[in-house]
Enzyme design. Sequence first.
Site, mmCIF file in Angstrom:
data_model
loop_
_atom_site.group_PDB
_atom_site.id
_atom_site.type_symbol
_atom_site.label_atom_id
_atom_site.label_comp_id
_atom_site.label_asym_id
_atom_site.label_seq_id
_atom_site.Cartn_x
_atom_site.Cartn_y
_atom_site.Cartn_z
ATOM 1 N N GLN A 1 -0.608 -3.839 8.068
ATOM 2 C CA GLN A 1 -1.563 -3.236 9.000
ATOM 3 C C GLN A 1 -0.832 -2.393 10.039
ATOM 4 O O GLN A 1 -1.286 -1.316 10.416
ATOM 5 C CB GLN A 1 -2.382 -4.321 9.697
ATOM 6 C CG GLN A 1 -3.462 -3.739 10.598
ATOM 7 C CD GLN A 1 -4.572 -4.731 10.859
ATOM 8 O OE1 GLN A 1 -4.697 -5.734 10.183
ATOM 9 N NE2 GLN A 1 -5.388 -4.439 11.841
ATOM 10 N N VAL B 1 -4.847 -8.245 3.947
ATOM 11 C CA VAL B 1 -3.866 -7.424 4.656
ATOM 12 C C VAL B 1 -2.845 -8.354 5.294
ATOM 13 O O VAL B 1 -3.193 -9.429 5.775
ATOM 14 C CB VAL B 1 -4.528 -6.534 5.728
ATOM 15 C CG1 VAL B 1 -5.064 -7.353 6.871
ATOM 16 C CG2 VAL B 1 -3.548 -5.495 6.253
ATOM 17 N N SER B 2 -1.576 -7.959 5.232
ATOM 18 C CA SER B 2 -0.542 -8.701 5.949
ATOM 19 C C SER B 2 -0.354 -8.031 7.299
ATOM 20 O O SER B 2 -0.709 -6.866 7.489
ATOM 21 C CB SER B 2 0.777 -8.700 5.172
ATOM 22 O OG SER B 2 1.339 -7.397 5.149
ATOM 23 N N THR B 3 0.222 -8.758 8.237
ATOM 24 C CA THR B 3 0.447 -8.209 9.579
ATOM 25 C C THR B 3 1.323 -6.969 9.509
ATOM 26 O O THR B 3 1.080 -5.970 10.184
ATOM 27 C CB THR B 3 1.110 -9.267 10.474
ATOM 28 O OG1 THR B 3 0.287 -10.442 10.485
ATOM 29 C CG2 THR B 3 1.263 -8.747 11.896
#
Length: 225
Positions: A14, A9-11
């Site tokens: 999310q 997951v990338s910031t």
Amino acid sequence: MKAVGYIRVSTEEQAREGISLDMQRVKIHTYVELEELEFVDIIEDAGISGYSIKGRPGVQRVLQLIRGRKIDALVIFKLDRLARNTVESSAIATLCQENEISLHSITEKLDTKSAVGKFSFTIMAGLAEMERALIGERIKAVMDLKKERGEVRGHPPFGMKVVDGKLTPDPEEQAVIERILALHAQRLTIYQIVDVLKREGRINRKGRPLAKTQVRSIIQQRKVS
């Protein structure tokens, strides 16, 4: 069959889509149990973009397991968790096939052990890449429209602020810039200028002392202009 899960997951994802590592982890555990696979581990890449697999240590570890035939199955929550371009997705699927390892995608209900699963994987990989391209086109269209309207794109440079969509000089930041240029005119080094600014309590936009790179950039920009 020994199964390893992979989650990413990338910031930005999310925050925007609510795709958390914990959610993916729960889904994979449930899938492995339902399919009666032997759970080995879950490998993750946290806060990392999915555009390319080259900069993702988690994926590289998964690929090592595949090449070494240490596992029998790779389980992912969704195809775009693994790769977001068709070339890399297909390469991983081919590597799995060559080493007799099945690739399972929970969301797309794919299992590359079957002929239908292999075909579906190719189609879904192409769709994932197309979706990414469409998002890029939409962002570009918005940026082009802002340019046509004379609106600011991105963050304004130090010394400027946005007022009603237009760049306007920021008095406080302009004062800092003028001070930097005055000190530079006195033949102070970058390190000396930074020290003077710190003693005078001059700060950047984030409320921190100005860094050497920012001071150097301001001086270079004024030389160019």
